[in-house]
Motif scaffolding. Structure first.
Motif, PDB file in Angstrom:
ATOM      1  N   ALA A 132      70.649  71.999 -19.785  1.00 21.45           N
ATOM      2  CA  ALA A 132      70.037  71.695 -21.075  1.00 21.45           C
ATOM      3  C   ALA A 132      69.982  70.202 -21.324  1.00 21.45           C
TER       4      ALA A 132
ATOM      5  N   HIS B  18      66.003  69.058 -21.506  1.00 22.91           N
ATOM      6  CA  HIS B  18      65.500  69.098 -22.877  1.00 22.91           C
ATOM      7  C   HIS B  18      64.343  68.108 -23.047  1.00 22.91           C
TER       8      HIS B  18
ATOM      9  N   PHE C  78      62.729  74.078 -19.446  1.00 19.55           N
ATOM     10  CA  PHE C  78      63.798  74.195 -20.427  1.00 19.55           C
ATOM     11  C   PHE C  78      63.802  75.585 -21.061  1.00 19.55           C
TER      12      PHE C  78
ATOM     13  N   SER D  51      66.692  78.439 -20.984  1.00 22.62           N
ATOM     14  CA  SER D  51      67.205  78.998 -22.239  1.00 22.62           C
ATOM     15  C   SER D  51      67.173  80.518 -22.228  1.00 22.62           C
TER      16      SER D  51
ATOM     17  N   PHE E 219      66.802  70.696 -30.331  1.00 22.62           N
ATOM     18  CA  PHE E 219      68.164  70.195 -30.220  1.00 22.62           C
ATOM     19  C   PHE E 219      69.108  70.920 -31.176  1.00 22.62           C
TER      20      PHE E 219
END
Length: 370
Positions: free
Chosen positions: A27, A31, A43, A47, A79
């Motif tokens: 991450a 990101h 990303f 996830s 974030f």
């Protein structure tokens, strides 16, 4: 379809801790706020893999070839999602202006009451220092004829955004506005009486109903009778702590009252009637002939009221026999004659098998009173 274990770079028997560590590492790397917009799809895939393998039920279904987990759109895309996952809260900060009115504090005060108050219950008055709504601004904090003004720094939102550094690099966070303390408004002309606090200090008196049967140290709670909060906020509670004054005649034993009366030796032998002042007025007590020291006479339902119940304990009267400590010649002669008539010239030790002694009788009478 991608293998989620390969996406995270862990083995199929990886522990939850290993999966979490792998996801955190990826991450930080992938990101979009750090790696740029081009890493968004990678990303999202990381996830989704983490969401599936970090949930034991979803992981089991995945291992059995079932549903592959949530769609990419349900992944951690910002974030704040990552922050909430690892730190237990959102990074976005306040969602709106903070109300100016805040809850007030509780008040604790002590009151001394008497044993009759405990027996029957009573109403008393207390005076306490407290804070009340300002009578001039009525809690608005503004001088009469004025009103709060929208904060220029935050535009009334109560918060501002600023760039901060984190383990992901430069990120935008939301923090309370310093200019208005997060309220979204500014008081241009504070009320002169309360200084813009919306409340003033004073003393107030309160009537307090004390029920029968309360104990030493009992605290009574009066909801909403405490201090008004800043900005005219809701009041706290008032707690009344009770302390009971000792009584010179009666003692409390649970819900019963206990007292001792002293009767002359002749009255104990011959019998008599004694008038006792109780908390319910005078009561006649019959001392039967032959009453012994430590005998107890019970007056039903003259004790302490039982808390939250329509009943009362008893009043127990312990008999103490007064033995004369000095006799004149005539009295002594009469006592000697009485002893001869009773055949009581000699003192003999009482056998233990003749029945319980005075101490055993007292112990039995008082057992279970407290």
């Amino acid at each position: 379809m991608s293998d989620y274990y390969e996406v995270l770079g862990v083995s199929r028997d990886a522990s939850q801790d290993d999966i979490k560590k792998a996801y955190r590492k990826l991450a930080r790397k992938l990101h979009p706020d750090v790696a740029g917009p081009g890493s968004e799809e990678a990303f999202k895939e990381v996830s989704v893999a983490y969401q599936t393998l970090s949930d034991p039920a979803k992981r089991q279904r995945y291992d059995l070839g079932g549903a592959s987990g949530p769609s990419a759109s349900a992944g951690f895309e910002t974030f704040s999602d990552i922050f909430e996952t690892f730190f237990g809260g959102a990074a976005a900060g306040p969602s709106g202006p903070v109300p100016r009115g805040r809850p007030g504090q509780d008040i604790i005060t002590s009151v001394q009451i008497t044993l009759p108050d405990v027996v029957h219950g009573t109403t008393t008055t207390v005076s306490v220092p407290t804070a009340v709504v300002c009578p001039t601004c009525h809690g608005s904090c503004c001088a009469p004829g004025t009103s709060p003004r929208t904060c220029d720094a935050c535009g009334g939102r109560g918060s501002i955004q600023r760039m901060t550094r984190s383990f992901l690099g430069q990120v935008m966070t939301t923090v309370p506005c310093n200019a208005c303390a997060g309220h979204g408004t500014i008081i241009p002309t504070p009320c002169s009486e309360c200084g813009g606090e919306g409340r003033v200090r004073t003393h107030v008196t309160k009537d307090v109903r004390i029920p029968a049967g309360v104990e030493e140290g009992t605290r009574l709670r009066m909801s909403g009778e405490g201090e008004v909060g800043p900005g005219g906020g809701p009041a706290g509670d008032l707690y009344i702590e009770l302390h009971i004054k000792p009584h010179r005649t009666f003692e409390r034993a649970g819900n019963d009252l206990v007292t001792t009366i002293s009767v002359p030796m002749t009255a104990a032998v011959l019998g008599t009637t004694h008038t006792l002042e109780t908390f319910d007025g005078p009561r006649d007590i019959t001392i039967r002939p032959g009453t012994q020291p430590g005998d107890v006479i019970t007056l039903r339902h003259l004790g302490v009221g039982v808390l939250q119940r329509a009943e009362r304990g008893d009043l127990r009267v312990v008999i103490e026999v007064a033995i004369p400590s000095a006799l004149d010649a005539e009295q002594r002669a009469l006592m000697e004659q009485f002893a001869q008539l009773r055949g009581e010239e000699r003192v003999e030790a009482k056998r233990t098998d003749d029945g319980p002694g005075v101490f055993s009788r007292l112990r039995d009478k008082f057992s279970g009173w407290a």
